[in-house]
Design a protein around this motif. Sequence first.
Motif, PDB file in Angstrom:
ATOM      1  N   THR A   1      33.539  58.177  37.726  1.00 39.07           N
ATOM      2  CA  THR A   1      33.046  58.324  36.362  1.00 39.07           C
ATOM      3  C   THR A   1      32.998  56.936  35.742  1.00 39.07           C
ATOM      4  N   ALA A   2      31.814  56.366  35.712  1.00 38.85           N
ATOM      5  CA  ALA A   2      31.656  55.004  35.199  1.00 38.85           C
ATOM      6  C   ALA A   2      31.305  55.033  33.720  1.00 38.85           C
ATOM      7  N   ASP A   3      31.687  53.976  33.029  1.00 39.40           N
ATOM      8  CA  ASP A   3      31.291  53.781  31.638  1.00 39.40           C
ATOM      9  C   ASP A   3      30.057  52.892  31.615  1.00 39.40           C
ATOM     10  N   LYS A   4      29.238  53.068  30.598  1.00 37.67           N
ATOM     11  CA  LYS A   4      28.036  52.252  30.475  1.00 37.67           C
ATOM     12  C   LYS A   4      28.279  51.160  29.439  1.00 37.67           C
ATOM     13  N   LEU A   5      28.209  49.919  29.890  1.00 37.02           N
ATOM     14  CA  LEU A   5      28.328  48.755  29.014  1.00 37.02           C
ATOM     15  C   LEU A   5      26.936  48.476  28.460  1.00 37.02           C
ATOM     16  N   VAL A   6      26.744  48.759  27.173  1.00 34.73           N
ATOM     17  CA  VAL A   6      25.428  48.646  26.538  1.00 34.73           C
ATOM     18  C   VAL A   6      25.476  47.610  25.420  1.00 34.73           C
ATOM     19  N   PRO A   7      24.735  46.513  25.550  1.00 39.43           N
ATOM     20  CA  PRO A   7      24.648  45.553  24.450  1.00 39.43           C
ATOM     21  C   PRO A   7      23.965  46.195  23.237  1.00 39.43           C
ATOM     22  N   PRO A   8      24.598  46.154  22.058  1.00 39.33           N
ATOM     23  CA  PRO A   8      23.991  46.760  20.873  1.00 39.33           C
ATOM     24  C   PRO A   8      22.821  45.933  20.342  1.00 39.33           C
ATOM     25  N   THR A   9      22.175  46.460  19.340  1.00 39.44           N
ATOM     26  CA  THR A   9      21.005  45.788  18.764  1.00 39.44           C
ATOM     27  C   THR A   9      21.443  44.734  17.751  1.00 39.44           C
ATOM     28  N   SER A  10      22.205  43.795  18.235  1.00 39.48           N
ATOM     29  CA  SER A  10      22.636  42.663  17.413  1.00 39.48           C
ATOM     30  C   SER A  10      22.552  41.405  18.267  1.00 39.48           C
ATOM     31  N   ASN A  11      22.372  40.289  17.645  1.00 39.07           N
ATOM     32  CA  ASN A  11      22.236  39.018  18.354  1.00 39.07           C
ATOM     33  C   ASN A  11      23.621  38.403  18.546  1.00 39.07           C
ATOM     34  N   ASN A  12      24.360  38.946  19.510  1.00 41.14           N
ATOM     35  CA  ASN A  12      25.733  38.519  19.788  1.00 41.14           C
ATOM     36  C   ASN A  12      25.963  38.450  21.286  1.00 41.14           C
ATOM     37  N   PRO A  13      27.077  37.837  21.713  1.00 36.65           N
ATOM     38  CA  PRO A  13      27.497  37.984  23.101  1.00 36.65           C
ATOM     39  C   PRO A  13      27.960  39.431  23.315  1.00 36.65           C
ATOM     40  N   HIS A  14      27.787  39.971  24.506  1.00 39.17           N
ATOM     41  CA  HIS A  14      28.127  41.369  24.767  1.00 39.17           C
ATOM     42  C   HIS A  14      28.983  41.448  26.020  1.00 39.17           C
ATOM     43  N   PHE A  15      30.293  41.726  25.852  1.00 41.12           N
ATOM     44  CA  PHE A  15      31.186  41.756  27.004  1.00 41.12           C
ATOM     45  C   PHE A  15      32.427  42.586  26.713  1.00 41.12           C
ATOM     46  N   ILE A  16      33.135  42.944  27.783  1.00 43.37           N
ATOM     47  CA  ILE A  16      34.446  43.575  27.722  1.00 43.37           C
ATOM     48  C   ILE A  16      35.448  42.470  28.029  1.00 43.37           C
ATOM     49  N   TYR A  17      36.463  42.319  27.184  1.00 42.32           N
ATOM     50  CA  TYR A  17      37.424  41.229  27.352  1.00 42.32           C
ATOM     51  C   TYR A  17      38.831  41.782  27.471  1.00 42.32           C
ATOM     52  N   PHE A  18      39.570  41.308  28.450  1.00 43.95           N
ATOM     53  CA  PHE A  18      40.968  41.677  28.649  1.00 43.95           C
ATOM     54  C   PHE A  18      41.798  40.458  28.284  1.00 43.95           C
ATOM     55  N   ALA A  19      42.593  40.546  27.224  1.00 41.80           N
ATOM     56  CA  ALA A  19      43.285  39.377  26.684  1.00 41.80           C
ATOM     57  C   ALA A  19      44.790  39.420  26.946  1.00 41.80           C
ATOM     58  N   GLN A  20      45.418  38.290  26.705  1.00 42.28           N
ATOM     59  CA  GLN A  20      46.863  38.137  26.784  1.00 42.28           C
ATOM     60  C   GLN A  20      47.445  38.474  28.146  1.00 42.28           C
ATOM     61  N   LEU A  21      46.787  38.019  29.179  1.00 44.08           N
ATOM     62  CA  LEU A  21      47.280  38.236  30.531  1.00 44.08           C
ATOM     63  C   LEU A  21      48.116  37.051  30.970  1.00 44.08           C
ATOM     64  N   PRO A  22      49.230  37.287  31.650  1.00 41.04           N
ATOM     65  CA  PRO A  22      50.047  36.176  32.132  1.00 41.04           C
ATOM     66  C   PRO A  22      49.527  35.649  33.472  1.00 41.04           C
ATOM     67  N   PHE A  23      49.254  34.368  33.547  1.00 42.42           N
ATOM     68  CA  PHE A  23      48.835  33.728  34.786  1.00 42.42           C
ATOM     69  C   PHE A  23      49.867  32.678  35.166  1.00 42.42           C
ATOM     70  N   VAL A  24      50.158  32.554  36.474  1.00 42.22           N
ATOM     71  CA  VAL A  24      51.190  31.661  36.969  1.00 42.22           C
ATOM     72  C   VAL A  24      50.564  30.540  37.784  1.00 42.22           C
ATOM     73  N   SER A  25      50.988  29.318  37.522  1.00 40.98           N
ATOM     74  CA  SER A  25      50.478  28.135  38.212  1.00 40.98           C
ATOM     75  C   SER A  25      50.599  28.273  39.729  1.00 40.98           C
ATOM     76  N   GLY A  26      49.531  27.868  40.438  1.00 42.84           N
ATOM     77  CA  GLY A  26      49.530  27.889  41.888  1.00 42.84           C
ATOM     78  C   GLY A  26      49.238  29.246  42.506  1.00 42.84           C
TER      79      GLY A  26
END
Length: 182
Positions: A3-28
């Motif tokens: 069951t997939a979701d549809k990522l649809v850019p709306p009718t606005s002049n903006n960037p259109h994306f799904i963003y996952f924030a505040q993830l911990p990344f470790v050096s190396g």
Amino acid sequence: ELTADKLVPPTSNNPHFIYFAQLPFVSGTSYTLSVYCAAAGLRYIQLTLTSSAFGSRQHANFDLQTGTITQVIDCTASIEACPNGFYRISITKTCLTTTSGSGCAIAAIPDQSSDRLGAYLGDGVSGCYVWGADLKIGTTTGPYQRVNTATDYDTNPALFPKYLKFDGVDDYLNLPFMNLYG
């Protein structure tokens, strides 16, 4: 069943994306971001690891009609054909510094060389189907495992049989439930 979701850019002049924030990344440590996707009016999609911890904004663009990678910026990318017009796309990058405020993005883009930060006018209908977004430690995608929290994977018997004990620390076979004595 997928069951997939549809990522649809709306009718606005903006960037259109799904963003996952505040993830911990470790050096190396190497990280691989992957997602299953299919064209639904828009044929191009982009995966991005967005953090100064990786040295720059690295990304890869994919063509969901031809099944090709159209652009790779400072990462490793792959695309794999799946049934029903879907592809599993991924990017891999090794982290340069440890950080806890980083993220990754999946973007529907208008052409093969666009950047997710570029604004464009969507039509409100065309997009890309996305499912199974997954961020793993390592350089391979591995099997997709749906996990919402640190503990939900051991509470759903439909996904994980009760004879397997997944507690995020020391997974094991729960022998009394396997009926090995019968």
